[in-house]
Write a protein that holds these residues in place. Sequence first.
Motif, PDB file in Angstrom:
ATOM      1  N   LEU A 320      38.457  36.336  44.900  1.00 13.92           N
ATOM      2  CA  LEU A 320      39.801  35.834  45.162  1.00 13.92           C
ATOM      3  C   LEU A 320      39.915  34.334  44.869  1.00 13.92           C
ATOM      4  O   LEU A 320      40.967  33.863  44.439  1.00 13.92           O
ATOM      5  CB  LEU A 320      40.201  36.108  46.607  1.00 13.92           C
ATOM      6  N   GLN A 321      38.839  33.592  45.096  1.00 12.13           N
ATOM      7  CA  GLN A 321      38.861  32.161  44.777  1.00 12.13           C
ATOM      8  C   GLN A 321      39.001  31.948  43.277  1.00 12.13           C
ATOM      9  O   GLN A 321      39.730  31.046  42.830  1.00 12.13           O
ATOM     10  CB  GLN A 321      37.594  31.486  45.301  1.00 12.13           C
ATOM     11  N   LEU A 322      38.327  32.790  42.475  1.00 13.86           N
ATOM     12  CA  LEU A 322      38.448  32.681  41.024  1.00 13.86           C
ATOM     13  C   LEU A 322      39.856  33.053  40.568  1.00 13.86           C
ATOM     14  O   LEU A 322      40.425  32.416  39.680  1.00 13.86           O
ATOM     15  CB  LEU A 322      37.408  33.591  40.348  1.00 13.86           C
ATOM     16  N   VAL A 323      40.417  34.091  41.195  1.00 14.27           N
ATOM     17  CA  VAL A 323      41.788  34.484  40.867  1.00 14.27           C
ATOM     18  C   VAL A 323      42.763  33.363  41.237  1.00 14.27           C
ATOM     19  O   VAL A 323      43.673  33.039  40.481  1.00 14.27           O
ATOM     20  CB  VAL A 323      42.166  35.792  41.593  1.00 14.27           C
ATOM     21  N   ALA A 324      42.552  32.761  42.400  1.00 15.31           N
ATOM     22  CA  ALA A 324      43.423  31.676  42.857  1.00 15.31           C
ATOM     23  C   ALA A 324      43.374  30.493  41.902  1.00 15.31           C
ATOM     24  O   ALA A 324      44.401  29.868  41.602  1.00 15.31           O
ATOM     25  CB  ALA A 324      43.022  31.242  44.262  1.00 15.31           C
ATOM     26  N   GLN A 325      42.189  30.185  41.388  1.00 12.54           N
ATOM     27  CA  GLN A 325      42.052  29.082  40.434  1.00 12.54           C
ATOM     28  C   GLN A 325      42.813  29.392  39.149  1.00 12.54           C
ATOM     29  O   GLN A 325      43.445  28.514  38.556  1.00 12.54           O
ATOM     30  CB  GLN A 325      40.571  28.843  40.117  1.00 12.54           C
ATOM     31  N   THR A 326      42.754  30.657  38.716  1.00 16.36           N
ATOM     32  CA  THR A 326      43.424  31.048  37.479  1.00 16.36           C
ATOM     33  C   THR A 326      44.936  31.005  37.620  1.00 16.36           C
ATOM     34  O   THR A 326      45.653  30.574  36.717  1.00 16.36           O
ATOM     35  CB  THR A 326      42.997  32.475  37.070  1.00 16.36           C
ATOM     36  N   THR A 327      45.434  31.460  38.773  1.00 18.85           N
ATOM     37  CA  THR A 327      46.879  31.567  38.965  1.00 18.85           C
ATOM     38  C   THR A 327      47.520  30.277  39.471  1.00 18.85           C
ATOM     39  O   THR A 327      48.743  30.130  39.434  1.00 18.85           O
ATOM     40  CB  THR A 327      47.208  32.678  39.975  1.00 18.85           C
ATOM     41  N   GLY A 328      46.715  29.354  39.983  1.00 25.61           N
ATOM     42  CA  GLY A 328      47.276  28.133  40.554  1.00 25.61           C
ATOM     43  C   GLY A 328      47.831  28.343  41.948  1.00 25.61           C
ATOM     44  O   GLY A 328      48.613  27.534  42.443  1.00 25.61           O
TER      45      GLY A 328
END
Length: 439
Positions: A320-328
Motif C-alpha cells: 500500500l505504501q508503494l501504491v500511495a507513492q505512485t498515486t500521490g
Amino acid sequence: MDRIMKPSQGPCEATPLLIDTEESPVSPHTPLSASFPSVMPHHLGAEAWSVEKAWADGRMPQMVSLVTETVRTASCTPVNVAVTGDSGNGMSSFINALRGIGHEEEAAAPTGVVRTTLTRASYSSSHFPNVLLWDLPGTGSTTQSLENYQQEMQFSLYDLFIIITSEQFSMNHVRLAKAIERMGKKFYVVWTKLDRDLSTSAFREGELQQNIRGNILENLQKERVCEPPIFLVSSLDPSLHDFPKLRDTLQKDLTYLRCRGPLQNLFRTCEKIIDDKVTSLQEKIGTKSFQNTLGIRNADNLEECLKAYHWHFGVDDESLQLVAQTTGTDFPEYKAIMKSQDIQTVNKANWKLTLMNFFVFRAFLCLLSCIPFFGTFVIRSFRQLKQKQLLVIVAEDTKSILSKVLKDSIPHESHLGKSPPGSFASILFSVGFIFLLWK
C-alpha cells in the motif's frame, strides 16, 4: 486548426483531431450513430477479457500493458456535446466563442439576427481535442413537439448538453432540462448576452447575476429538476464573467465522461478476479494446500492468517505504501478505509468474529473438544469458519481500496468542485501493480 463539418453535404465519419484529414460533412439526415461514435464505448469488453486471461495465464507484464492501453484509449475517446435552446438565444455565437474564433472566419458557425441554424452541424476545436460541438436548431425553429425534436436530433447519442438561454429562462428550457435529466445525461445552463443585460439593467453586476441565477433555479425547482452548473457569459468576450470557469469545468467533465466507462469496466474485472480468488481459497481452507499457498504455519493464529491474506491480495503495508507513492495519496488514507487493519479492528467491525472470539464461547468449544470425533469435527469447522470470514473481510477491503484508487484517478463532476490527487496514468499503473501482487 479548427474544422467544420457542414450538414448540407454528404455523410462522413468523425475522425480524431490529432489526425490530419480532409474536412468531411455530416448530412442532417444521416443517423448520428453513423457519423460519430459515442463516448460510452463497449470496446473495453475485449480488454477486460484479456486482463482475465493474462491473470489466468500468469502473464503479469502483459496485464500491466493492458492497463496502460486502457489509459491511452480512454484519453482519445471522442465526446459529443450538443448545444441547444430556443432560437435566437445565440447558440452559434456561443460555439464560436467557445472555439476561440471570430464570426467572420471561414470555419465559424453562421450567425445572424434571424434564424441561421435550420439543421444540425458539428464543429471541432483545437481547445477541445476529440470533441464535437453540435449546433442544434433551436426548439422554436419548428412547430414540432419536444418529443419529436428529441428524436430528430437523436438526443440519446450525445454525451453532454449545453442549454443556451438569454433574456428569460422559458418553459422550453425547463422541459429540455427535464428531458435530458430523465435520460441520465449531464447538462449545463449557459446564459449568454450578459453584456447586453449589464448595459440595460439598473442593477450592479453581482446583483444582476444573482437575480438571473435565482430565476433559473426557481423555474427548475418547480419541475423538480436537479441544480445544474450555471454559467453567465458574454459571447463577445470569452475572457470575462463565467466563461473561463465554463472552459475549466468542461475540460474536467470531458475527462470524467471519457474515463467513467473504462474505469467501471476495469473495476468489474478486478472485482471478479477478487471474488474468484476468494472462492478458490475458501475451497482449500483446512487443507495443507491452503497453508502452503499462503505460507501459513499455524492456521489457528488469526494474526498470522490476516497478514498472509493482506500479502496475498496486495493490501499489506509495504504494498500500500508503494501504491500511495505512485498515486500521490497519503498512505493513512488507504489504511483508514480498511476494516482488517489488525485483529482488534476486525473484531470491532465484524460481530461474527467478535462472537467467535468471545471467552464464554471459546470455553464452550473447549468442553466440546473433550468429546471424541464430534468435538474434533466442531473445532475444525469453527476454525474454518473464522478463516473464511476473515478472508471475506480482507477481500472487501481490497475492493474498497481499488474503488478509491479508481475514483480518485479522474476529476469529480463539476458540481462537486474537487480535483483528485495523482494523475490518471499513474493511478491506473498502480492498479496494474496490485494485479502483480495478487500473483
